[in-house]
Scaffold this active site. Structure first.
Site, PDB file in Angstrom:
ATOM      1  N   THR A 150      71.449  32.042  27.727  1.00  0.00           N
ATOM      2  CA  THR A 150      71.995  32.853  28.805  1.00  0.00           C
ATOM      3  C   THR A 150      73.504  32.729  28.807  1.00  0.00           C
ATOM      4  O   THR A 150      74.068  31.799  28.217  1.00  0.00           O
ATOM      5  CB  THR A 150      71.451  32.391  30.175  1.00  0.00           C
ATOM      6  OG1 THR A 150      71.887  33.295  31.192  1.00  0.00           O
ATOM      7  CG2 THR A 150      71.955  30.995  30.519  1.00  0.00           C
ATOM      8  N   HIS A 151      74.162  33.669  29.476  1.00  0.00           N
ATOM      9  CA  HIS A 151      75.593  33.565  29.758  1.00  0.00           C
ATOM     10  C   HIS A 151      75.814  33.341  31.250  1.00  0.00           C
ATOM     11  O   HIS A 151      76.956  33.349  31.704  1.00  0.00           O
ATOM     12  CB  HIS A 151      76.319  34.837  29.302  1.00  0.00           C
ATOM     13  CG  HIS A 151      76.288  35.062  27.817  1.00  0.00           C
ATOM     14  ND1 HIS A 151      77.174  34.452  26.955  1.00  0.00           N
ATOM     15  CD2 HIS A 151      75.462  35.793  27.042  1.00  0.00           C
ATOM     16  CE1 HIS A 151      76.908  34.820  25.703  1.00  0.00           C
ATOM     17  NE2 HIS A 151      75.867  35.636  25.739  1.00  0.00           N
ATOM     18  N   ASN A 152      74.726  33.146  31.977  1.00  0.00           N
ATOM     19  CA  ASN A 152      74.784  32.972  33.428  1.00  0.00           C
ATOM     20  C   ASN A 152      75.150  31.525  33.755  1.00  0.00           C
ATOM     21  O   ASN A 152      74.359  30.605  33.527  1.00  0.00           O
ATOM     22  CB  ASN A 152      73.421  33.341  34.032  1.00  0.00           C
ATOM     23  CG  ASN A 152      73.425  33.327  35.547  1.00  0.00           C
ATOM     24  OD1 ASN A 152      73.926  32.397  36.176  1.00  0.00           O
ATOM     25  ND2 ASN A 152      72.827  34.347  36.127  1.00  0.00           N
ATOM     26  N   ASP A 165      63.117  33.727  31.939  1.00  0.00           N
ATOM     27  CA  ASP A 165      63.180  35.075  32.482  1.00  0.00           C
ATOM     28  C   ASP A 165      62.621  34.963  33.884  1.00  0.00           C
ATOM     29  O   ASP A 165      61.549  34.379  34.090  1.00  0.00           O
ATOM     30  CB  ASP A 165      62.387  36.070  31.646  1.00  0.00           C
ATOM     31  CG  ASP A 165      62.728  37.508  32.030  1.00  0.00           C
ATOM     32  OD1 ASP A 165      63.911  37.781  32.312  1.00  0.00           O
ATOM     33  OD2 ASP A 165      61.828  38.358  32.042  1.00  0.00           O
ATOM     34  N   LYS A 172      72.778  29.576  36.159  1.00  0.00           N
ATOM     35  CA  LYS A 172      71.591  29.011  35.517  1.00  0.00           C
ATOM     36  C   LYS A 172      71.936  27.754  34.725  1.00  0.00           C
ATOM     37  O   LYS A 172      71.177  26.782  34.721  1.00  0.00           O
ATOM     38  CB  LYS A 172      70.942  30.045  34.597  1.00  0.00           C
ATOM     39  CG  LYS A 172      70.252  31.191  35.314  1.00  0.00           C
ATOM     40  CD  LYS A 172      69.548  32.098  34.313  1.00  0.00           C
ATOM     41  CE  LYS A 172      68.825  33.235  35.013  1.00  0.00           C
ATOM     42  NZ  LYS A 172      68.072  34.081  34.051  1.00  0.00           N
ATOM     43  N   TYR A 189      69.090  37.244  44.211  1.00  0.00           N
ATOM     44  CA  TYR A 189      68.499  37.612  45.498  1.00  0.00           C
ATOM     45  C   TYR A 189      68.401  36.431  46.471  1.00  0.00           C
ATOM     46  O   TYR A 189      67.777  36.553  47.525  1.00  0.00           O
ATOM     47  CB  TYR A 189      67.098  38.191  45.279  1.00  0.00           C
ATOM     48  CG  TYR A 189      67.069  39.493  44.508  1.00  0.00           C
ATOM     49  CD1 TYR A 189      67.169  40.720  45.160  1.00  0.00           C
ATOM     50  CD2 TYR A 189      66.941  39.496  43.116  1.00  0.00           C
ATOM     51  CE1 TYR A 189      67.131  41.910  44.454  1.00  0.00           C
ATOM     52  CE2 TYR A 189      66.912  40.683  42.409  1.00  0.00           C
ATOM     53  CZ  TYR A 189      67.007  41.891  43.076  1.00  0.00           C
ATOM     54  OH  TYR A 189      66.981  43.081  42.372  1.00  0.00           O
ATOM     55  N   ASP A 190      69.035  35.306  46.148  1.00  0.00           N
ATOM     56  CA  ASP A 190      68.946  34.113  47.000  1.00  0.00           C
ATOM     57  C   ASP A 190      69.269  34.385  48.471  1.00  0.00           C
ATOM     58  O   ASP A 190      68.609  33.821  49.357  1.00  0.00           O
ATOM     59  CB  ASP A 190      69.859  33.005  46.481  1.00  0.00           C
ATOM     60  CG  ASP A 190      69.320  32.336  45.226  1.00  0.00           C
ATOM     61  OD1 ASP A 190      68.202  32.682  44.787  1.00  0.00           O
ATOM     62  OD2 ASP A 190      70.020  31.458  44.676  1.00  0.00           O
TER      63      ASP A 190
END
Length: 211
Positions: free
Chosen positions: A11-13, A78, A16, A163-164
């Site tokens: 990921t690039h997040n 995912d 996370k 969506y937290d």
């Protein structure tokens, strides 16, 4: 010189990545999570087109592709939001529900608009996460995690991402975005999925076969 990376998260997040590092901290002997657990960009891994139709399929696709590209043990997830009244949507389309990938604010605005007249008793939803592992030896594993709750009518809190701010976990009076990082990791869908996968990660990093 920093130690060489031993584990790459596909990921690039950065949100996370931070969560994964905290989940792995002090879990693997000799692993410096701050330097040896890295994201895809740190090792030049390519972007992966997520064209599977399940959380599990997309997670495995990303883990295998990044492992093949880097020669490192790779893990991927995912995840998304499943809303009961929408038949499980946004689901795998959660990150691009508004049409543009990763636009959290637009995604939330669209979803709140769609559910504007839905009564409290019908606003049940859950976060879902599939966490996958792939090793250079060709071994793979995947685990699922869930966080059930109720969708709020407006944003609450500034923590987390996605969506937290609009999901209130079952048994709580606050949104996920109002939880501390430690509290979130203890109950989150991603935390549960990666904790279930942790024994496989430890084995892979110790050079043992994952089963």
């Amino acid at each position: 010189m920093s130690p060489a990376p031993r584990l790459v998260l596909a990921t690039h997040n950065q949100g996370k990545l931070r969560e994964l590092r905290e989940l792995l901290r002090d879990q693997v002997p000799g692993l410096d999570v701050d330097t040896q657990v890295v994201d895809a960009g740190a090792v030049g891994a390519p972007d992966i087109v997520e064209d599977e139709v399940t959380f599990e399929g997309n997670a495995l696709l990303k883990a295998r592709a990044v492992c093949d590209a880097t020669g490192l043990v790779a893990i991927a997830d995912d995840s998304g939001l499943s809303v009961a009244v929408l038949g499980g949507a946004p689901g795998i389309f959660s990150a691009r529900w508004s049409g543009k990938h990763g636009d959290d604010e637009a995604n939330i605005d669209l979803l709140l608009g769609q559910l504007g007249d839905i009564a409290e008793k019908h606003r049940s939803a859950s976060f879902v996460c599939a966490a996958a592992l792939a090793t250079p030896a060709g071994l793979v594993a995947v685990e699922l995690g869930h966080l059930a709750g109720t969708l709020l009518h407006e944003r609450r809190g500034t923590g987390g991402f996605g969506y937290d701010p609009i999901l209130q976990p079952a048994g709580y009076e606050v949104s996920v975005a109002e939880l501390s990082a430690k509290e979130k990791n203890a109950i989150s869908h991603r935390g549960r999925a990666f904790r279930a996968l942790l024994p496989q990660i430890v084995k892979a990093l110790a050079g043992q076969d994952a089963t």
